[in-house]
Structure formats: structure tokens, C-alpha cells
Design a protein around this motif. Structure first.
Motif, mmCIF file in Angstrom:
data_model
loop_
_atom_site.group_PDB
_atom_site.id
_atom_site.type_symbol
_atom_site.label_atom_id
_atom_site.label_comp_id
_atom_site.label_asym_id
_atom_site.label_seq_id
_atom_site.Cartn_x
_atom_site.Cartn_y
_atom_site.Cartn_z
ATOM 1 N N ALA A 100 0.352 28.799 11.322
ATOM 2 C CA ALA A 100 0.858 27.510 11.598
ATOM 3 C C ALA A 100 2.350 27.557 11.141
ATOM 4 N N LEU A 101 2.914 28.519 10.591
ATOM 5 C CA LEU A 101 4.131 28.580 10.387
ATOM 6 C C LEU A 101 4.886 29.529 11.216
ATOM 7 N N ALA A 102 4.066 30.587 11.580
ATOM 8 C CA ALA A 102 4.603 31.771 12.652
ATOM 9 C C ALA A 102 5.010 31.142 14.129
ATOM 10 N N LEU A 103 3.880 30.493 14.294
ATOM 11 C CA LEU A 103 3.988 30.005 15.997
ATOM 12 C C LEU A 103 5.028 29.030 16.215
ATOM 13 N N PRO A 104 5.399 27.846 15.301
ATOM 14 C CA PRO A 104 6.715 27.071 15.700
ATOM 15 C C PRO A 104 8.035 27.835 15.451
ATOM 16 N N ALA A 105 8.202 28.735 14.492
ATOM 17 C CA ALA A 105 9.119 29.637 14.405
ATOM 18 C C ALA A 105 9.349 30.414 15.683
ATOM 19 N N LEU A 106 8.308 31.053 16.079
ATOM 20 C CA LEU A 106 8.488 31.985 17.412
ATOM 21 C C LEU A 106 8.943 31.234 18.570
ATOM 22 N N ALA A 107 8.306 30.250 18.688
ATOM 23 C CA ALA A 107 8.793 29.248 19.773
ATOM 24 C C ALA A 107 10.094 28.736 19.686
ATOM 25 N N PHE A 108 10.536 28.377 18.590
ATOM 26 C CA PHE A 108 11.759 27.848 18.204
ATOM 27 C C PHE A 108 12.907 29.222 18.780
#
Length: 71
Positions: A25-33
Motif C-alpha cells: 500500500a506504500l510501495a506501489l504509489p511510491a513506485l508509480a511516482f
């Protein structure tokens, strides 16, 4: 006569909801950003469209991995 004062539980998580997030839940938005930032910051010349750079290889690997997960 004295009134009793209610006390809180020693561990706040015992008395309320558990609001812990999974790791993704934290890794995916950071990776997308990060991926969008790399796409914006990358060179925009015509040679980069050939797809021989490290970023294009990484994105192709991600696409293949997601393709295997969806099948």
C-alpha cells in the motif's frame, strides 16, 4: 461517594481498530511516482524513442511480469 474514572486500555490497538497497512500500500504509489518522474525527467530526443535505454528495459520487464501475473 466518589465516582470511578474510566481508564484507557494499556495498548490503544486493543481498544480500537487496527489501521496497519500492508507493505504494498506504500510501495506501489511510491513506485508509480518514481516511474512517472523518470518519464518526465528523461531525454525527449528522437533517439530515446528507440527503446534501447535502461528505463525502457526496466519498463518492458515490468510489463512482462504484469502480463504473467494476469494470465
Amino acid at each position: 461517594m466518589s465516582a470511578r474514572i474510566p481508564t484507557r486500555p494499556a495498548n490503544p490497538a486493543d481498544g480500537g481498530m487496527d489501521v496497519r497497512l500492508p507493505w504494498w500500500a506504500l510501495a506501489l504509489p511510491a513506485l508509480a511516482f518514481a516511474a512517472l518522474l523518470l518519464l518526465l525527467a528523461g531525454p525527449s530526443d528522437a533517439q530515446a524513442a528507440g527503446g534501447s535505454g535502461a528505463l525502457s528495459q526496466f519498463l518492458e520487464l515490468v510489463r512482462q511480469t504484469l502480463g504473467h501475473l494476469g494470465a
